[in-house]
Scaffold this motif. Structure first.
Motif, PDB file in Angstrom:
ATOM      1  N   SER A  93       0.899  -1.281   0.052  1.00 32.81           N
ATOM      2  CA  SER A  93      -0.001   0.141   0.115  1.00 32.81           C
ATOM      3  C   SER A  93       0.760   1.324   0.019  1.00 32.81           C
ATOM      4  CB  SER A  93      -1.031   0.040   1.323  1.00 32.81           C
ATOM      5  OG  SER A  93      -0.242   0.051   2.525  1.00 32.81           O
ATOM      6  N   ARG A  95       2.753   4.114  -1.345  1.00 34.70           N
ATOM      7  CA  ARG A  95       2.887   4.638  -2.699  1.00 34.70           C
ATOM      8  C   ARG A  95       4.189   5.814  -2.938  1.00 34.70           C
ATOM      9  NH1 ARG A  95      -3.308   7.385  -2.911  1.00 34.70           N
ATOM     10  NH2 ARG A  95      -4.256   5.222  -2.999  1.00 34.70           N
ATOM     11  N   HIS A  96       5.246   4.921  -3.055  1.00 27.23           N
ATOM     12  CA  HIS A  96       6.544   5.480  -3.492  1.00 27.23           C
ATOM     13  C   HIS A  96       7.028   4.803  -4.434  1.00 27.23           C
ATOM     14  CE1 HIS A  96      10.761   6.629  -2.780  1.00 27.23           C
ATOM     15  NE2 HIS A  96      10.179   7.848  -2.151  1.00 27.23           N
ATOM     16  N   LEU A  97       7.092   5.098  -5.697  1.00 27.98           N
ATOM     17  CA  LEU A  97       7.566   4.453  -6.947  1.00 27.98           C
ATOM     18  C   LEU A  97       9.182   4.140  -6.621  1.00 27.98           C
ATOM     19  CD1 LEU A  97       5.841   6.371  -9.812  1.00 27.98           C
ATOM     20  CD2 LEU A  97       5.355   3.985  -8.942  1.00 27.98           C
ATOM     21  N   PHE A 100       9.691   0.788  -4.853  1.00 37.25           N
ATOM     22  CA  PHE A 100       8.657  -0.195  -5.396  1.00 37.25           C
ATOM     23  C   PHE A 100       9.752  -1.704  -5.510  1.00 37.25           C
ATOM     24  CE2 PHE A 100       6.911  -3.041  -8.411  1.00 37.25           C
ATOM     25  CZ  PHE A 100       5.624  -3.106  -7.882  1.00 37.25           C
ATOM     26  N   GLN A 150      -0.129   8.514   5.005  1.00 33.76           N
ATOM     27  CA  GLN A 150      -1.533   8.767   4.735  1.00 33.76           C
ATOM     28  C   GLN A 150      -2.170  10.044   5.389  1.00 33.76           C
ATOM     29  OE1 GLN A 150      -3.350   5.113   6.361  1.00 33.76           O
ATOM     30  NE2 GLN A 150      -3.131   4.095   4.306  1.00 33.76           N
TER      31      GLN A 150
END
Length: 217
Positions: A93, A95-97, A100, A150
């Motif tokens: 979950s 969101r940090h490319l 990845f 978040q």
């Protein structure tokens, strides 16, 4: 003997035994239906118990473990399962490319260590740091990162905390990689030995052919 087979085979054997004992009791021994059912359940239960003892004994003997050792290992592996689910959920979950690949690699290594120790329980002793410390750290850090990421508004302090958590996860990724190599250390040693033997065999054959060719000349 696979642990899965050790669990399943006694059940597979016990089911037809239940039916067989029930039929013999009812038709051959002229027992009442109720007694036949009782006898069939007792016979099936006894068959399952004896089968379970036999196959578990074979499994433990194959992996050179005592029953007490196996129960201890099994308990730790079962306790690790929900932690693995949590860390996997958290890492996916994020969101940090740029991180990845690092996160997917960590998930793969964690699952690999788990599957190896579950299949071959004695490997657990080489993975104790992973189960006692590193898995907990990965779970806590991943969930902490997701929680911070978040937040609707991020100040410099929060961004710094996220950056530090990513760095720590990167370091932990290397630690878990070492854990995996340690679990596989015996296999790597065996492979290296076999490679050395194969190289020596090839070299000996080459030298033999050279000697033979010189003799023919």
């Amino acid at each position: 003997m696979n642990r899965f087979l050790a669990d399943v085979v006694p059940i597979v054997v016990a089911i037809p035994m239940i039916m067989l004992v029930g039929l013999i009791s009812f038709f051959s021994l002229d027992q009442s239906f109720l007694l036949s059912v009782v006898f069939s359940l007792v016979g099936g239960g006894l068959t399952y118990w004896l089968g379970s003892l036999y196959f578990t004994s074979r499994f433990l003997k194959k992996h050179q473990l005592t029953r007490k050792e196996y129960q201890y290992i099994k308990k730790n592996i079962e306790e690790a399962k929900p932690k693995i689910w949590r860390v996997q959920k958290a890492l996916i979950s994020v969101r940090h490319l740029s991180s990845f690949k690092q996160r997917t690699d960590m998930i793969k290594m964690i699952r690999r260590i788990y599957s190896l120790t579950k299949k071959e329980p004695k490997r657990f002793y080489k993975a104790e740091p992973f189960y006692y410390s590193h898995l907990d750290s990965a779970t806590e850090l991943a969930e902490k990162y997701v929680f911070l990421a978040q937040q609707p508004k991020k100040n410099k302090e929060l961004e710094l905390s996220l950056s530090e958590t990513r760095k720590t996860l990167k370091e932990l990724n290397k630690t878990i990689e070492k854990d995996l190599y340690k679990v596989l250390s015996d296999d790597i040693d065996i492979l290296n030995f076999e490679l050395d033997v194969a190289k020596q065999t090839i070299q000996t054959r080459k030298e033999s052919k050279i000697d033979e060719s010189r003799r023919l000349k």
